[in-house]
Write an enzyme that holds these catalytic residues in place. Structure first.
Site, PDB file in Angstrom:
ATOM      1  N   CYS A   1      -0.375  -9.901   5.702  1.00 24.32           N
ATOM      2  CA  CYS A   1      -0.354  -8.828   6.707  1.00 24.32           C
ATOM      3  C   CYS A   1      -1.736  -8.311   7.091  1.00 24.32           C
ATOM      4  CB  CYS A   1       0.535  -7.700   6.216  1.00 24.32           C
ATOM      5  SG  CYS A   1       2.161  -8.310   5.735  1.00 24.32           S
TER       6      CYS A   1
ATOM      7  N   HIS B   1      -1.779   1.434   8.341  1.00 21.53           N
ATOM      8  CA  HIS B   1      -0.924   0.297   8.020  1.00 21.53           C
ATOM      9  C   HIS B   1       0.512   0.830   7.972  1.00 21.53           C
ATOM     10  CE1 HIS B   1       0.083  -3.646   6.677  1.00 21.53           C
ATOM     11  NE2 HIS B   1       0.506  -3.257   5.487  1.00 21.53           N
TER      12      HIS B   1
ATOM     13  N   HIS C   1       7.034  -4.264  11.639  1.00 18.60           N
ATOM     14  CA  HIS C   1       5.846  -4.825  11.003  1.00 18.60           C
ATOM     15  C   HIS C   1       5.684  -6.264  11.479  1.00 18.60           C
ATOM     16  CE1 HIS C   1       2.797  -5.912   8.292  1.00 18.60           C
ATOM     17  NE2 HIS C   1       3.234  -5.389   7.176  1.00 18.60           N
TER      18      HIS C   1
END
Lengths: 90, 413
Positions: B165, B298, B335
């Site tokens: 990620c 994030h 996400h």
């Protein structure tokens, strides 16, 4: 089986293998170019055609036989298939 | 905002994005501003056997985009997202022709995994249809970058980074290095990932997914929501941009990266690695932490990430942390894994352009453990020339952050 039958079968195989929606056996000319400026097929499509022909006719298409000349059109593919079938029977 | 540390200065002149909000940057901005989530039950594959049934799935593409990209039918989903976002970005930058020799730095985590799963599902008779070879042709993680390069004829360095990620943000750092060193004058940077069973089932198995659209930093959060899409930025040296008459959208001021070197999936409990990446990016930008006006976090919505990230922000910003506006776009579109940092850089730039911090949708009380000023429900206004940090933290412990500054008339001075 005659050459004309092989060409018709190959057209049908190509339409089915490549999921060419909207195309019929009659809409592909036997001498139409299959790649680039013709039907617009690419190398992945060529691989799919190899697999389909091998399965349908029980032939083995080696790398050297899968060249631009033999994959030019339905006619050249039919000639390749007939040649491979003849050589496997002799 | 002026960075006096680096010559050349690096600016962004075009942005493109594909997300659950739609196939354009405008739809992304409107979706974020709406304060409602685009996370719903996915239709791409059967999720009936999964623990949770929500995802940020990209809607079907409009004809106007499909018609622009002649090779569309041969591309995987993640390739399509990447090429569509890249085309939008270069059109905005006024570089639709004239990118020959340019490079591309891209983030991604699963490439054409969705199509690969479809292939094998058909092969064993679990899914309908022929197992077409085409389904396997784009399975590499580097496939989206290569598809963009082929479409735009990018003949410079084309590199894919895959550190879970953190990938998209790391790719931006790579672009920054390339341009600062004058190896290139203009490059593209970004990332793309599509939904697939590997990640959907994987995160469900780990029990790190919420059964409702994710609610970062809220007390009742239960995990993340997976999304898909792409973000692409045209990045160039300031003199190159001004030389061709382009107006910068924002400035890429700095980048930082680190690794927790601690755990396969959990973030460092005190956020040490995350803090190091953010502090490194601020130092790289040559500014003090006081100059940061907001944080595009994030903010995954997992219980562990949000507390760890809050501690990282407190470590970097000290007492200011609890008054620093923090948002997470993941509450709107999910996400995006390997492309999360890329699309969140795009949204950070949208904040600069429009003078607003996008709010997080979803109610619920803030988690007292996070001690942050989270932006929920309604947007906040910011002034021209604001500076923000956008950060990404990955499974495996890879952390990355970039500093983005708004652009106004005084920025060239």
């Amino acid at each position: 089986m005659g050459e004309a039958d092989t060409k018709g079968e190959i057209k049908h195989l190509i339409i089915e293998a490549l999921n060419l929606d909207g195309m019929t056996v009659d809409s592909i000319g036997e001498d139409d170019l299959l790649f680039e400026e013709g039907l617009g097929l690419d190398s992945v499509d060529a691989l799919e055609i190899v697999v389909s022909l091998e399965k349908a006719y029980g032939v083995k298409i080696e790398s050297e036989a899968a060249n631009r000349e033999s994959f030019k059109s339905v006619s050249t593919l039919a000639a390749l298939v007939d040649q491979l079938r003849d050589s496997s029977q002799s | 905002m002026t960075s006096i540390k680096h010559d050349p200065r690096i600016v962004i002149t075009g942005i493109g994005a594909v997300s659950a909000c739609g196939w354009t940057v405008n739809e992304l901005h409107e979706g974020l501003l709406s304060g409602s989530s685009s996370i719903t039950e996915p239709s791409r594959f059967d999720v009936s056997g999964q623990r949770t049934r929500v995802a940020g799935e990209v809607p079907p593409p409009p004809d106007s985009i499909v018609q622009k990209i002649s090779e569309w039918e041969t591309l995987s989903k993640s390739d399509q997202f990447a090429v569509a976002a890249a085309v939008e970005a270069v059109e905005q930058a006024g570089l639709s022709s004239g990118l020959s020799g340019a490079g591309l730095f891209f983030g991604g985590s699963t490439g054409g995994m969705f199509e690969c799963e479809e292939y094998f599902g058909r092969l064993i008779g679990k899914r309908e249809g022929r197992p077409a070879i085409r389904l396997q042709a784009s399975q590499q993680i580097n496939s989206p970058a290569d598809a963009v390069a082929r479409h735009l004829k990018l003949t410079g360095t084309v590199q894919t980074v895959s550190s879970a990620c953190a990938s998209g943000t790391l790719a931006l750092g790579m672009a920054l290095d390339e341009l600062r060193s004058r190896q290139s004058e203009v490059v593209l940077a970004g990332g793309s990932d599509s939904l697939c069973l590997l990640t959907y089932s994987g995160f469900n198995s780990l029990r790190s997914v919420d059964n409702r659209p994710c609610r970062p930093f809220r007390a009742d959060r239960q995990g993340l929501s997976i999304g898909e899409g792409a973000g692409v930025l045209v990045v160039e040296t300031l003199d190159h941009a001004l030389g061709r008459g382009a107006v910068p959208l924002a400035e890429l001021l700095g980048a930082g990266a680190s690794c927790d070197a601690n755990h396969m999936t959990a973030p460092h409990p005190e956020g040490e690695g995350a803090a190091a990446a953010i502090a490194g990016a601020i130092a790289d930008a040559g500014i003090s932490a006081d100059r940061i006006d907001f944080v595009n976090a994030h903010g995954t919505g997992t219980p562990q990430n949000d507390v760890s990230e809050s501690r990282a922000l407190h470590s970097v910003f000290g007492g200011r942390a609890s008054a620093l506006p923090v948002t997470s776009n993941k509450a709107t579109f999910g996400h995006l894994l390997g492309s999360a940092g890329a699309i969140e850089a795009v949204t950070t730039i949208l904040s600069m352009i429009h003078g607003v911090i996008h709010p997080m949708p979803g109610g619920g009380e803030r988690d007292e453990q996070t001690e942050l000023d989270i932006v929920v429900g309604a947007p906040r206004t910011i002034s021209a020339g604001s500076v923000a940090v956008s950060s990404s933290f990955a499974f495996g412990g890879s952390n990355a952050a970039v500093i983005i500054g708004g652009w106004d008339e005084g920025s060239t001075e």
